[in-house]
Design a protein around this motif. Structure first.
Motif, PDB file in Angstrom:
ATOM      1  N   SER A   1       2.746  -4.453  -4.377  1.00  0.00           N
ATOM      2  CA  SER A   1       1.699  -4.359  -3.361  1.00  0.00           C
ATOM      3  C   SER A   1       1.591  -2.914  -2.913  1.00  0.00           C
ATOM      4  CB  SER A   1       2.027  -5.266  -2.165  1.00  0.00           C
ATOM      5  OG  SER A   1       3.237  -4.854  -1.574  1.00  0.00           O
ATOM      6  N   GLY A   2       0.470  -2.582  -2.327  1.00  0.00           N
ATOM      7  CA  GLY A   2       0.244  -1.223  -1.872  1.00  0.00           C
ATOM      8  C   GLY A   2      -0.504  -0.413  -2.918  1.00  0.00           C
ATOM      9  N   ARG A   3      -0.517   0.888  -2.690  1.00  0.00           N
ATOM     10  CA  ARG A   3      -1.289   1.788  -3.529  1.00  0.00           C
ATOM     11  C   ARG A   3      -0.434   2.970  -3.967  1.00  0.00           C
ATOM     12  NH1 ARG A   3      -6.706   2.642   0.015  1.00  0.00           N
ATOM     13  NH2 ARG A   3      -7.150   4.097  -1.671  1.00  0.00           N
ATOM     14  N   ALA A   4      -0.770   3.551  -5.116  1.00  0.00           N
ATOM     15  CA  ALA A   4      -0.082   4.737  -5.631  1.00  0.00           C
ATOM     16  C   ALA A   4      -1.127   5.779  -6.013  1.00  0.00           C
ATOM     17  CB  ALA A   4       0.764   4.379  -6.853  1.00  0.00           C
ATOM     18  N   GLN A   5      -0.949   6.980  -5.494  1.00  0.00           N
ATOM     19  CA  GLN A   5      -1.896   8.028  -5.840  1.00  0.00           C
ATOM     20  C   GLN A   5      -1.672   8.505  -7.279  1.00  0.00           C
ATOM     21  OE1 GLN A   5      -1.051  11.813  -3.719  1.00  0.00           O
ATOM     22  NE2 GLN A   5       0.433  10.597  -2.589  1.00  0.00           N
ATOM     23  N   ARG A   6      -2.637   9.236  -7.801  1.00  0.00           N
ATOM     24  CA  ARG A   6      -2.579   9.669  -9.195  1.00  0.00           C
ATOM     25  C   ARG A   6      -1.320  10.442  -9.519  1.00  0.00           C
ATOM     26  NH1 ARG A   6      -8.534  12.129 -10.002  1.00  0.00           N
ATOM     27  NH2 ARG A   6      -8.072  12.722  -7.886  1.00  0.00           N
TER      28      ARG A   6
ATOM     29  N   LEU B   1      -3.642   0.820  -9.984  1.00  0.00           N
ATOM     30  CA  LEU B   1      -4.895   0.054 -10.069  1.00  0.00           C
ATOM     31  C   LEU B   1      -5.363  -0.363  -8.676  1.00  0.00           C
ATOM     32  CD1 LEU B   1      -4.145  -2.111 -13.217  1.00  0.00           C
ATOM     33  CD2 LEU B   1      -5.924  -0.357 -13.008  1.00  0.00           C
ATOM     34  N   HIS B   2      -4.442  -0.716  -7.816  1.00  0.00           N
ATOM     35  CA  HIS B   2      -4.798  -1.065  -6.437  1.00  0.00           C
ATOM     36  C   HIS B   2      -5.467   0.118  -5.742  1.00  0.00           C
ATOM     37  CE1 HIS B   2      -1.682  -4.547  -5.896  1.00  0.00           C
ATOM     38  NE2 HIS B   2      -2.656  -4.852  -6.745  1.00  0.00           N
ATOM     39  N   ASP B   3      -5.019   1.332  -6.044  1.00  0.00           N
ATOM     40  CA  ASP B   3      -5.611   2.516  -5.414  1.00  0.00           C
ATOM     41  C   ASP B   3      -7.071   2.674  -5.807  1.00  0.00           C
ATOM     42  OD1 ASP B   3      -5.396   4.796  -3.718  1.00  0.00           O
ATOM     43  OD2 ASP B   3      -5.243   6.086  -5.486  1.00  0.00           O
ATOM     44  N   THR B   4      -7.433   2.191  -6.984  1.00  0.00           N
ATOM     45  CA  THR B   4      -8.835   2.259  -7.424  1.00  0.00           C
ATOM     46  C   THR B   4      -9.580   0.979  -7.077  1.00  0.00           C
ATOM     47  OG1 THR B   4      -8.288   1.459  -9.641  1.00  0.00           O
ATOM     48  CG2 THR B   4      -8.303   3.857  -9.312  1.00  0.00           C
TER      49      THR B   4
ATOM     50  N   VAL C   1     -11.417   6.178  -1.277  1.00  0.00           N
ATOM     51  CA  VAL C   1     -11.218   6.991  -0.081  1.00  0.00           C
ATOM     52  C   VAL C   1     -11.112   6.056   1.117  1.00  0.00           C
ATOM     53  CG1 VAL C   1     -12.212   8.780   1.382  1.00  0.00           C
ATOM     54  CG2 VAL C   1     -12.483   8.910  -1.101  1.00  0.00           C
ATOM     55  N   GLY C   2     -10.068   6.233   1.902  1.00  0.00           N
ATOM     56  CA  GLY C   2      -9.840   5.372   3.051  1.00  0.00           C
ATOM     57  C   GLY C   2      -9.176   4.072   2.630  1.00  0.00           C
TER      58      GLY C   2
ATOM     59  N   PHE D   1      -6.106  -3.325  -0.554  1.00  0.00           N
ATOM     60  CA  PHE D   1      -4.701  -3.254  -0.925  1.00  0.00           C
ATOM     61  C   PHE D   1      -3.876  -2.373   0.009  1.00  0.00           C
ATOM     62  CE2 PHE D   1      -7.056  -4.194  -4.824  1.00  0.00           C
ATOM     63  CZ  PHE D   1      -6.483  -5.409  -5.141  1.00  0.00           C
ATOM     64  N   GLY D   2      -4.508  -1.750   0.996  1.00  0.00           N
ATOM     65  CA  GLY D   2      -3.758  -0.958   1.966  1.00  0.00           C
ATOM     66  C   GLY D   2      -4.420   0.364   2.284  1.00  0.00           C
ATOM     67  N   PRO D   3      -3.721   1.182   3.076  1.00  0.00           N
ATOM     68  CA  PRO D   3      -4.267   2.484   3.469  1.00  0.00           C
ATOM     69  C   PRO D   3      -4.266   3.469   2.298  1.00  0.00           C
ATOM     70  CG  PRO D   3      -2.043   2.226   4.317  1.00  0.00           C
ATOM     71  CD  PRO D   3      -2.423   0.921   3.690  1.00  0.00           C
ATOM     72  N   ASP D   4      -5.055   4.503   2.421  1.00  0.00           N
ATOM     73  CA  ASP D   4      -5.179   5.532   1.396  1.00  0.00           C
ATOM     74  C   ASP D   4      -3.894   6.358   1.344  1.00  0.00           C
ATOM     75  OD1 ASP D   4      -5.894   7.571  -0.316  1.00  0.00           O
ATOM     76  OD2 ASP D   4      -7.784   8.023   0.692  1.00  0.00           O
TER      77      ASP D   4
END
Length: 129
Positions: A18-23, A74-77, A107-108, A112-115
């Motif tokens: 869960s959550g997001r991962a930046q590039r 993928l969650h980040d996108t 953006v934002g 899946f969660g905050p940026d």
């Protein structure tokens, strides 16, 4: 996010889907996996000859963290982690996943969660103050 921080983050979140991962987090961890497999292969050749013992251990040890990092990327996108199954489609699936992994994240906040990029920028500004 630098190389060491990305590797540490991915290994600490080894089973966090869960959550997001930046590039940078994803690609630095990908680079780490490639380097670890190269080192394991070289050591295998020197120690075991044609038997890839260390390579298999390294691959298995990094399997779950790499899947988790891919799902978070993928969650980040703003895509479901199930898109990772495209990797089972020869050539085309890998190309589509590379395109998804290279895209800028939403953006934002998204579903899946905050940026994570905004959070890391805010943390960098707070560290300087």
């Amino acid at each position: 996010m630098d190389f060491a921080q990305a590797v540490k983050t991915c290994l600490n979140k080894y089973a966090a889907f869960s959550g997001r991962a930046q590039r940078s987090e994803y690609w630095y961890f990908f680079l780490f996996m490639v380097l670890a497999n190269i080192v394991a292969s070289v050591l295998d050749s020197a120690i075991f000859g044609d038997i890839p013992v260390l390579y298999l251990i390294a691959t298995l040890a990094l399997l779950v963290p790499s899947i988790a990092a891919g799902v978070r990327r993928l969650h980040d996108t703003d895509k479901s982690g199930w898109w990772l199954l495209l990797g089972f489609i020869p050539v085309v699936g890998a190309i589509v996943l590379i395109v998804f992994f290279c895209q800028r994240g939403t953006v934002g906040p998204n579903q899946f969660g905050p940026d994570p990029l905004q959070a890391s920028i805010a943390n960098a500004h707070m560290a300087r103050a």
